[in-house]
Design an enzyme around this catalytic site. Structure first.
Site, PDB file in Angstrom:
ATOM      1  CB  CYS A   4       9.765  -2.288  -6.828  1.00  0.00           C
ATOM      2  SG  CYS A   4      10.733  -1.816  -5.442  1.00  0.00           S
ATOM      3  CD  GLU A  51       7.149  -4.341 -11.840  1.00  0.00           C
ATOM      4  OE1 GLU A  51       7.376  -5.436 -11.716  1.00  0.00           O
ATOM      5  OE2 GLU A  51       7.734  -3.374 -10.713  1.00  0.00           O
TER       6      GLU A  51
HETATM    7  P1  NAD Z   1      13.886 -11.070 -11.335  1.00  0.00           P
HETATM    8  O1  NAD Z   1      12.741 -11.789 -10.660  1.00  0.00           O
HETATM    9  O2  NAD Z   1      14.020 -11.622 -12.703  1.00  0.00           O
HETATM   10  O3  NAD Z   1      15.444 -11.519 -10.444  1.00  0.00           O
HETATM   11  C1  NAD Z   1      15.546 -10.991  -9.283  1.00  0.00           C
HETATM   12  C2  NAD Z   1      16.562 -11.994  -8.709  1.00  0.00           C
HETATM   13  O4  NAD Z   1      16.308 -13.261  -8.564  1.00  0.00           O
HETATM   14  C3  NAD Z   1      17.969 -12.089  -9.720  1.00  0.00           C
HETATM   15  O5  NAD Z   1      19.247 -12.373  -8.842  1.00  0.00           O
HETATM   16  C4  NAD Z   1      17.768 -13.397 -10.322  1.00  0.00           C
HETATM   17  O6  NAD Z   1      19.048 -14.181 -10.815  1.00  0.00           O
HETATM   18  C5  NAD Z   1      16.978 -14.424  -9.391  1.00  0.00           C
HETATM   19  N1  NAD Z   1      16.141 -15.350  -9.903  1.00  0.00           N
HETATM   20  C6  NAD Z   1      15.419 -15.303 -11.293  1.00  0.00           C
HETATM   21  N2  NAD Z   1      14.971 -16.610 -11.370  1.00  0.00           N
HETATM   22  C7  NAD Z   1      15.133 -17.086  -9.999  1.00  0.00           C
HETATM   23  C8  NAD Z   1      14.645 -18.517  -9.663  1.00  0.00           C
HETATM   24  N3  NAD Z   1      13.692 -19.279 -10.375  1.00  0.00           N
HETATM   25  N4  NAD Z   1      14.813 -18.740  -8.178  1.00  0.00           N
HETATM   26  C9  NAD Z   1      15.523 -17.966  -7.529  1.00  0.00           C
HETATM   27  N5  NAD Z   1      16.229 -16.845  -7.948  1.00  0.00           N
HETATM   28  C10 NAD Z   1      15.714 -16.374  -9.288  1.00  0.00           C
HETATM   29  O7  NAD Z   1      13.920  -9.694 -11.157  1.00  0.00           O
HETATM   30  P2  NAD Z   1      14.712  -8.561 -11.973  1.00  0.00           P
HETATM   31  O8  NAD Z   1      14.455  -8.460 -13.263  1.00  0.00           O
HETATM   32  O9  NAD Z   1      16.373  -8.478 -11.546  1.00  0.00           O
HETATM   33  O10 NAD Z   1      14.098  -7.129 -11.166  1.00  0.00           O
HETATM   34  C11 NAD Z   1      13.152  -6.464 -11.445  1.00  0.00           C
HETATM   35  C12 NAD Z   1      12.000  -6.758 -10.616  1.00  0.00           C
HETATM   36  O11 NAD Z   1      12.474  -6.693  -9.335  1.00  0.00           O
HETATM   37  C13 NAD Z   1      10.828  -6.020 -10.892  1.00  0.00           C
HETATM   38  O12 NAD Z   1       9.708  -6.639 -10.900  1.00  0.00           O
HETATM   39  C14 NAD Z   1      10.663  -4.968  -9.402  1.00  0.00           C
HETATM   40  O13 NAD Z   1       9.446  -4.520  -9.210  1.00  0.00           O
HETATM   41  C15 NAD Z   1      11.447  -6.001  -8.483  1.00  0.00           C
HETATM   42  N6  NAD Z   1      11.996  -5.211  -7.403  1.00  0.00           N
HETATM   43  C16 NAD Z   1      11.253  -5.122  -6.235  1.00  0.00           C
HETATM   44  C17 NAD Z   1      11.736  -4.293  -5.136  1.00  0.00           C
HETATM   45  C18 NAD Z   1      11.116  -4.369  -3.815  1.00  0.00           C
HETATM   46  O14 NAD Z   1      11.498  -3.742  -2.926  1.00  0.00           O
HETATM   47  N7  NAD Z   1       9.488  -4.447  -3.862  1.00  0.00           N
HETATM   48  C19 NAD Z   1      12.827  -3.823  -5.317  1.00  0.00           C
HETATM   49  C20 NAD Z   1      13.531  -3.823  -6.479  1.00  0.00           C
HETATM   50  C21 NAD Z   1      13.006  -4.576  -7.516  1.00  0.00           C
END
Ligand code: NAD
Length: 492
Positions: free
Chosen positions: A285, A386
């Site tokens: 991220c 991103e």
């Molecule tokens: P994502 O948002 O697709 O999923 C993250 C989690 O949320 C997963 O467990 C997923 O199953 C769940 N999820 C998906 N849709 C949901 C909904 N409608 N309601 C509730 N939960 C839901 O993200 P990803 O593809 O797994 O990870 C990548 C993203 O995470 C990138 O945008 C990255 O920047 C971000 N990230 C941020 C940090 C931080 O600390 N700021 C750290 C790591 C990753």
């Protein structure tokens, strides 16, 4: 049925009533690593009921910080015992090289140990108020049931960042890992069971975001939801959480600037620029995904950057020689490759990479070459959005003011770095950067002691440090009458 990965709800390892399973894929070769049960909203409801009971009735909120710290330290001991198998499992599931999962497991242990220590440290305030008869005190108390949802890029570490402070502070939890990488979380919850967390205190629900994740965010029995993931998902979680106005913490995406001034040491700045974007295949991220270069050093810098990017050894994370592993999934690889096409169409120049690696065994996995675009303009999608892959865009500036303006020209505000030996200039630039995590003459180091989180659309709240602990507490004022008697408000 026994080899299907299960959920941990109310102290039992259970299969979902859905009867469905999900295959967990090794991104290095497309093979099936495991099958796990696919949870549903009903499973979340059961987990929340258990967590509520454990918090409200069974006495978890009345445990002493020392009892909770002892449990967390026992978790550290078991994690140390299981370090090698755990880091190998994480590499198989997530794809990242072994040396990275080694750091992740060590940081996970450090995080549990840090919050075990914090639970035992004195907190609170006592102070005098204008009424001399009143002694006021402020105490911190657990919030209650915390729902926690994490992504796939640091599966175990993100679990630790959420679970350790929440449990240390006396909350009960309903935790959901990414459906793509649930295996290390299952191991962690086996350890929770082994060290003896009481029934219902720690609950693991597996499954999709739209069902399980949504229910965690929407359920009225959940007092707080903490989420790490994409900004779009964060927005929908915030909306789902409005029903009972639950507390919310969001750690979201970024498009972070890494600013290099002409006076910086070129070799070291190149080295960090590579580390900033290609570590964990760019699926970070806080990645330095925008390289802002002072125009006068552009040619020399980019020549060296590309030379070294082309030498990065891409291969299976399980091979000790690999410096960069596969992307998490085929669909994510295709998404990143689509951005290569977008960059070309927008008129940017592809300096290196841009393609999937298909030679030999690599063809079975989701491998991609480190990719760098230059000749960009601020309005391009590859500069604004991103990408979350090994994908770097280069921007150039002429003055300090222009560098600051360009760095802040983004809807995100997670991280940023600056490279220059001029300490005053570095400090001026960092103080102007609208971002929560910053580095001077380095990039990426992260510490359990320091707050993690973003400005603008990169999130709400902070994890880690004292800040991350406080996010899992409510604050209560207590007013004690030192001279008990009549209030004197009414005459009769
Ligand atoms: P994502 O948002 O697709 O999923 C993250 C989690 O949320 C997963 O467990 C997923 O199953 C769940 N999820 C998906 N849709 C949901 C909904 N409608 N309601 C509730 N939960 C839901 O993200 P990803 O593809 O797994 O990870 C990548 C993203 O995470 C990138 O945008 C990255 O920047 C971000 N990230 C941020 C940090 C931080 O600390 N700021 C750290 C790591 C990753």
């Amino acid at each position: 049925m026994s080899d299907i990965g299960r959920m941990y709800i109310d102290g039992e390892w259970v299969l979902s009533g859905s009867g469905e399973t999900r295959e967990v894929i090794n991104p290095a070769d497309g093979s099936i690593l495991a099958s796990v049960t696919e949870g549903t909203a009903d499973d979340v409801k059961k987990a929340v009921a258990a967590a509520r009971r454990a918090f409200d009735k069974d006495g978890w909120q009345d445990t002493t910080p020392h009892e909770r710290a002892a449990l967390l330290r026992a978790v550290c001991t078991k994690l140390e015992r299981d370090r090698e198998p755990l880091l190998k499992l994480e590499t198989l599931d997530n794809g990242k090289p072994l040396r990275e999962t080694g750091y992740d497991v060590d940081d996970t242990i450090g995080c549990f140990r840090y919050y075990a220590g914090m639970a035992e440290k004195p907190t609170g305030q006592t102070f005098s108020v204008p009424d001399p008869n009143i002694q006021t005190m402020v105490v911190r108390e657990p919030i209650g049931v915390c729902g926690q949802i994490v992504p796939w890029n640091y599966p175990l570490l993100m679990a630790a960042w959420k679970l350790a402070p929440a449990l240390a502070a006396g909350n009960t939890v309903v935790f959901k890992p990414s459906e793509l990488t649930p295996l290390s979380a299952i191991r962690l919850f086996e350890i929770f069971e082994e060290v003896g967390f009481p029934k219902g205190v720690v609950n693991l629900v597996l499954g999709a975001g739209a069902t399980v994740g949504h229910e965690i965010a929407a359920n009225h029995g959940v007092d707080k939801v903490a989420f790490t993931g994409g900004t779009k998902t964060g927005r929908s979680i915030m909306q789902a959480a409005t029903g009972n106005l639950k507390g919310i913490s969001l750690e979201l995406g970024g498009k972070s600037p890494n600013i290099v001034f002409a006076d910086a040491d070129l070799e070291s700045a190149v080295d960090y620029a590579l580390f900033a974007i290609f570590c964990n295949q760019g699926q970070v991220c806080s990645a330095g995904s925008r390289l802002l270069l002072e125009e006068s050093i552009q040619d020399a810098f980019l020549a060296r950057l590309v030379e070294r990017a082309n030498k990065i050894r891409v291969g299976p994370g399980s091979s000790p020689a690999s410096e960069m592993g596969p992307l998490i999934s085929e669909s994510h690889l295709n998404r990143v490759l689509a951005y290569v096409e977008i960059g070309r169409q927008e008129g940017a120049t592809l300096l290196c990479g841009g393609n999937r690696l298909t030679e030999g065994e690599l063809g079975k996995g989701w491998f991609m070459r480190p990719t760098i675009f230059t000749d960009t303009t601020p309005d391009m999608r590859i500069v604004k959005e991103e990408v979350f892959g090994p994908f770097l865009v280069v921007q150039t500036f002429r003055t300090e003011a222009e560098a600051i303006e360009m760095a802040n020209d983004t809807e995100y505000g997670l991280a940023g770095g600056v490279f220059t030996p001029d300490g005053a200039k570095a400090m001026r630039v960092i103080r102007k950067l609208r971002a929560g995590i910053t580095w001077i003459n380095t990039y990426n180091p992260t510490f359990n002691e320091a707050p993690w989180g973003g400005y603008k659309q990169s999130g709400i709240g902070r994890e880690l440090g004292t800040f991350g602990y406080e996010e899992y507490t409510e604050v209560k004022q207590i007013n004690l009458n030192l001279n008990p008697g009549m209030s004197g408000w009414f005459e009769f």
